[in-house]
Design an enzyme around this catalytic site. Structure first.
Site, PDB file in Angstrom:
ATOM      1  N   GLU A  92      13.432  10.521  23.915  1.00 13.42           N
ATOM      2  CA  GLU A  92      12.147   9.954  24.397  1.00 13.42           C
ATOM      3  C   GLU A  92      11.845   8.816  23.845  1.00 13.42           C
ATOM      4  O   GLU A  92      12.530   8.302  22.877  1.00 13.42           O
ATOM      5  CB  GLU A  92      10.990  10.897  23.599  1.00 13.42           C
ATOM      6  CG  GLU A  92      11.044  12.420  23.633  1.00 13.42           C
ATOM      7  CD  GLU A  92      10.030  12.857  22.740  1.00 13.42           C
ATOM      8  OE1 GLU A  92       9.993  14.220  22.855  1.00 13.42           O
ATOM      9  OE2 GLU A  92       9.156  12.439  22.191  1.00 13.42           O
ATOM     10  N   CYS A 105       8.303   2.567  21.496  1.00 14.67           N
ATOM     11  CA  CYS A 105       8.662   3.323  20.512  1.00 14.67           C
ATOM     12  C   CYS A 105      10.018   3.781  20.679  1.00 14.67           C
ATOM     13  O   CYS A 105      10.106   4.688  21.845  1.00 14.67           O
ATOM     14  CB  CYS A 105       7.539   4.168  20.028  1.00 14.67           C
ATOM     15  SG  CYS A 105       8.280   5.366  18.719  1.00 14.67           S
TER      16      CYS A 105
END
Ligand code: SAH
Ligand code: SF4
Length: 342
Positions: A92, A105
Site C-alpha cells: 500500500e 506514505c
C-alpha cells in the site's frame, strides 16, 4: 527472474544498456527524460522510442513492474493505493493532501518481520523485501496519480531499516539531482526501534528525519506491544536515535501509538515528556486504529489529558490527524482486507 527495474536506473546503466543493444546514445537521454521528467516507467507509453527498443526494454527490465490495483479514497482527499507487484504480491501507499502540502506514505516490505501485536502489516507474516526499484515505482505511481509530493514518510507496510540496503538506494535516488532531487529534510524514515539499522542510518550522515516508534516508557509495557524477536530496550533505542540525531543534524520524533489501558496513563505521559526533553526530541501521538479487536483506542478525553500532561511538562507534542477510511485507516489494513476477500 532477477531482472533490474527500469525505474531507478541512472545515466550509467542506461547508456551501457543502449550501447550493448546498439541503440544510439541519445536514446538513453530520452529514457532519462521519460523516467525522471515525465515520471513514466512503462515503455509502451514512451512513444518517441522505436518499437523494437520498447520491446527490448520490456524484456530486459521490469518495466513496468507494478500497477495500481485498487484505490480507497475518503472525502478529505486521502487516497490509499493498493499496488500489485510483478509477482502478484501487494503493498500500500497513501497519498495525503493537506492545505499547503502533499505527503506520500510509502511501504518498504511485503508484510513485516517485526509483527507488532497491534499492527495489520505484520498479521500475515513477512513475505519479502521491496527492491529499491520497486520503492521508486511505488513513489512514481503516486506522482502520476497526485503530483510531486512535498514530503515522504516511510510509514507504510514494513520495517524499512530491516531492508536497509534497498531503502538507502531508494533514498539516494529520491534525493540525487540526477533523479528526483528532493531535499532529505522532506523525507522521514520511521522505525520500530531496530537498533543495528538505526546505526547504519546514522552512517548515511544526511539530513533525513528519523521517527522512532517507542509506544511505551518502560520495557515491560513495550513487551506487550512488540514481540521479542526484533525488540530492543528503550535505552538502546534512544542511544541509537541520539546517534542519528547527531549524525543527521535533525531532531527526531518519538511516535507513540496510544492504546487503551496499556500505555495511556498520565504517569506514562510525564515520563514520555521527560524522555523527549532529555533527548531534544518531539512527540507524535497516534490514536490507535483498531485492527482486530485485541486492542482499543483510548477515549478522546484520555488522549487529551495525556497530551495536556506532556504540554504542561514542557515537551513538544503533536497529535496525528485522523484521516483515512474506516477499513483502511491504519497501515496494512487495506492489504489485509483485500487478501481476505480474494
Ligand atoms: N515499521 C515502522 C514504520 C511503519 S508503521 C514503524 O513501526 O515505525 C508506522 C507507524 O504506524 C508506527 O508508529 C506504528 O506504530 C503505527 N501504526 C501501525 N498500526 C497502527 C494502528 N493500527 N493504529 C495506529 N497506528 C498504527
Ligand atoms: Fe512492522 Fe511497524 Fe507494523 Fe510493527 S508497526 S508490525 S514494525 S509495520
Amino acid at each position: 527472474m532477477n531482472k533490474p527495474f527500469l525505474a531507478g536506473c541512472g545515466t550509467d546503466e542506461l547508456t551501457f544498456w543502449c550501447e550493448k543493444n546498439k541503440f544510439p546514445k541519445f536514446r538513453s537521454k530520452q529514457l532519462l527524460n521519460w523516467l525522471y521528467t515525465q515520471n513514466e516507467f512503462s515503455p509502451d507509453a514512451m512513444l518517441n522510442l522505436p518499437a523494437n527498443m520498447r520491446e527490448a526494454l520490456k524484456n530486459d527490465f521490469h518495466a513496468p513492474g507494478s500497477e495500481i490495483s485498487d484505490i480507497a479514497s475518503t472525502s478529505d482527499g486521502v487516497e490509499k493505493l493498493l499496488i500489485k507487484l510483478h509477482d502478484g504480491e501487494t503493498i500500500e501507499m497513501v497519498v495525503i493532501p493537506a492545505d499547503d502540502r502533499l505527503t506520500f506514505c510509502l511501504s518498504t516490505q511485503v508484510g513485516c518481520p517485526v509483527g507488532c501485536y497491534f499492527c495489520a502489516s505484520g498479521k500475515n507474516g513477512f513475505t519479502r523485501n521491496l527492491s529499491a526499484g520497486e520503492i521508486i515505482e511505488e513513489f512514481m505511481l503516486g506522482v502520476k496519480r497526485a503530483g510531486f509530493p512535498d514530503n515522504i514518510v516511510f510509514m507504510g507496510i514494513g520495517e524499512g531499516l530491516l531492508n536497509f540496503e534497498e531503502l538507502a538506494k531508494a533514498l539516494n535516488i529520491l534525493t540525487h539531482p540526477e533523479f528526483f532531487n528532493m531535499s532529505p529534510r522532506r523525507i522521514t524514515v520511521s522505525t520500530s526501534g531496530f537498533v543495528p539499522g538505526m546505526q547504519k542510518f546514522a552512517q548515511l550522515k544526511r539530513e533525513y528525519n528519523l521517527a522512532v516508534s517507542l509506544h511505551a516508557v518502560t520495557d515491560e509495557i513495550r513487551a506487550k506491544l512488540i514481540p521479542a524477536k526484533v525488540r530492543y530496550s528503550i535505552a538502546e533505542i534512544l542511544k541509537a536515535a541520539d546517534l542519528c540525531r547527531d549524525a543527521n543534524n535533525r531532531q527526531y520524533t518519538i511516535e507513540y501509538t496510544m492504546i487503551a489501558g496499556i500505555n495511556d496513563g498520565v504517569d506514562s505521559a510525564r515520563k514520555l515528556a521527560d524522555i523527549a526533553i532529555n533527548h531534544h526530541a518531539k512527540i507524535n501521538l497516534i490514536p490507535y486504529n483498531s485492527t482486530d479487536g485485541m486492542f482499543r483506542r483510548p477515549e478522546r478525553s484520555v488522549i487529551e489529558a495525556f497530551e495536556n500532561e506532556i504540554k504542561a511538562a514542557g515537551a513538544r507534542v503533536t497529535r496525528r490527524v485522523e484521516r483515512g477510511t474506516k477499513e483502511s485507516a491504519a497501515c496494512g489494513q487495506l492489504r489485509i482486507s483485500r487478501m481476505k476477500k480474494s
